[in-house]
Design a protein around this motif. Structure first.
Motif, short mmCIF file in Angstrom:
data_model
loop_
_atom_site.label_atom_id
_atom_site.label_comp_id
_atom_site.label_asym_id
_atom_site.label_seq_id
_atom_site.Cartn_x
_atom_site.Cartn_y
_atom_site.Cartn_z
N GLN A 292 0.83 -1.12 0.00
CA GLN A 292 0.00 0.12 -0.03
C GLN A 292 0.89 1.43 -0.07
OE1 GLN A 292 -2.69 0.34 3.29
NE2 GLN A 292 -3.92 1.98 2.44
N ALA A 293 1.87 1.23 0.82
CA ALA A 293 2.92 2.39 0.85
C ALA A 293 3.46 2.46 -0.58
CB ALA A 293 3.78 2.22 1.93
N ARG A 294 3.98 1.72 -1.22
CA ARG A 294 4.65 1.69 -2.45
C ARG A 294 3.41 2.21 -3.45
NH1 ARG A 294 9.82 1.53 -3.07
NH2 ARG A 294 9.77 0.21 -4.82
N MET A 295 2.43 1.67 -3.23
CA MET A 295 1.25 2.09 -4.44
C MET A 295 1.15 3.71 -4.16
SD MET A 295 -1.38 -0.81 -4.99
CE MET A 295 -1.57 -1.14 -3.23
N ARG A 296 0.99 4.01 -2.96
CA ARG A 296 0.93 5.49 -2.74
C ARG A 296 1.92 6.50 -3.15
NH1 ARG A 296 -3.43 6.63 0.92
NH2 ARG A 296 -4.02 4.75 2.17
N GLU A 297 3.34 5.69 -3.10
CA GLU A 297 4.46 6.45 -3.54
C GLU A 297 4.15 6.77 -4.94
OE1 GLU A 297 9.03 6.13 -2.58
OE2 GLU A 297 7.94 4.27 -2.62
N MET A 298 3.97 5.71 -5.55
CA MET A 298 4.20 5.75 -7.32
C MET A 298 2.86 6.62 -7.72
SD MET A 298 5.38 4.74 -9.67
CE MET A 298 6.50 3.33 -9.44
N TYR A 299 1.55 6.47 -6.86
CA TYR A 299 0.34 7.33 -7.28
C TYR A 299 1.14 9.01 -7.10
CZ TYR A 299 -3.92 9.67 -7.33
OH TYR A 299 -5.17 10.12 -7.57
N GLY A 300 1.68 9.21 -5.92
CA GLY A 300 2.26 10.42 -5.81
C GLY A 300 3.23 10.77 -6.83
N LEU A 301 4.22 10.11 -7.21
CA LEU A 301 5.09 10.57 -8.17
C LEU A 301 4.23 10.64 -9.53
CD1 LEU A 301 8.00 10.80 -9.41
CD2 LEU A 301 8.03 8.25 -9.81
N ILE A 302 3.30 9.93 -9.89
CA ILE A 302 2.58 10.13 -11.36
C ILE A 302 1.85 11.15 -11.23
CG2 ILE A 302 1.25 8.81 -12.83
CD1 ILE A 302 2.28 6.18 -12.09
N GLY A 303 1.40 11.26 -10.15
CA GLY A 303 0.43 12.72 -9.98
C GLY A 303 1.19 13.91 -10.04
N GLN A 304 2.42 13.81 -9.50
CA GLN A 304 3.32 14.99 -9.59
C GLN A 304 3.66 15.36 -11.16
OE1 GLN A 304 6.55 14.66 -6.88
NE2 GLN A 304 6.84 17.26 -6.86
N LEU A 305 4.09 14.15 -11.66
CA LEU A 305 4.53 14.32 -13.00
C LEU A 305 3.37 14.89 -14.05
CD1 LEU A 305 6.58 11.30 -13.67
CD2 LEU A 305 7.39 13.63 -13.67
#
Length: 180
Positions: A119-132
Motif C-alpha cells: 500500500q505504501a509503495r502504491m501511494r508513493e507511485m501514485y504521488g510520483l505519477i500525480g506530480q508528473l
C-alpha cells in the motif's frame, strides 16, 4: 521509414503504422491509401487499419482534393504540434489509466485489505505519477518558444534549483521565519 517501423514496434505500435507515419511525414504532398500501399508494398487492408489508428491518435490529417473522391492523408506541419499530440495521447492512453488503477487499489487496500508495504509503495507511485501529471499540465500550457527554451535548458536547470535551495533558508531567515 524502416527505422520508424522499428521504433513504432518498440513504442507499442505495429511496424507498418510507424512506416506509414514516416512516409506521410516525409511526403511533400498528401498521399492516398493506394499511394501508401504501393510505396511500402503492404496490403491495402493493413494500410486502412493503420490510417484509422493514426487518425485515432490525431497524428494524421484527412485532406480532400477537388474532383477526387479518394481520401488523402498528411501529418501536421508543426513538429511541436506532433510532439504535443504524441505526449497527450500517451498520457491519455497510458498514464491516466495507471493513475485510475492505482487510485482504485489504494482505496480498496485502505479498508484493511492487503499488505502495508504494498500500500505504501502504491501511494508513493501514485504521488510520483500525480506530480508528473501536474508538471505536464503546467508545461503543456507553454507556447512553443517557451517550451523550446525550457527543453534547451537541460541540466542548466539544476544550477537554478541549487541556487534556489541555497537562497531558500536565507530568505526565510531574513523574513523572520524559522524554517519549520
Amino acid at each position: 521509414m524502416l527505422h520508424f517501423g522499428e521504433m513504432g514496434s518498440r513504442w507499442g505500435m505495429n511496424r507498418t503504422l510507424g512506416q506509414i507515419y514516416a512516409l506521410l511525414y516525409a511526403s511533400p504532398e498528401p498521399l492516398c491509401a493506394e499511394d501508401i500501399t504501393a510505396a511500402l508494398d503492404v496490403s491495402r487492408s493493413n494500410v486502412s487499419m493503420s490510417l484509422r489508428e493514426l487518425q485515432g491518435w490525431n497524428l494524421v490529417l484527412l485532406k480532400h482534393r477537388p474532383g477526387d473522391r479518394r481520401d488523402f492523408f498528411t501529418t501536421p506541419e508543426d513538429v511541436w504540434q506532433i510532439f504535443r499530440t504524441l505526449v497527450e495521447e500517451r498520457k491519455r492512453r497510458e498514464v491516466d489509466p495507471t493513475l485510475a488503477v492505482l487510485d482504485d487499489l489504494i482505496s480498496r487496500t485502505a479498508a484493511g485489505e492487503g499488505d502495508r508495504h504494498a500500500q505504501a509503495r502504491m501511494r508513493e507511485m501514485y504521488g510520483l505519477i500525480g506530480q508528473l501529471t501536474t508538471w505536464y499540465d503546467d508545461v503543456r500550457k507553454l507556447d512553443n518558444p517557451r517550451l523550446a527554451a525550457l527543453l534547451g535548458l537541460g541540466a542548466k536547470v539544476t544550477r537554478f534549483l541549487d541556487a534556489a535551495t541555497r537562497l531558500g533558508p536565507r530568505r526565510r531567515a531574513s523574513k523572520g521565519e524559522t524554517g519549520q
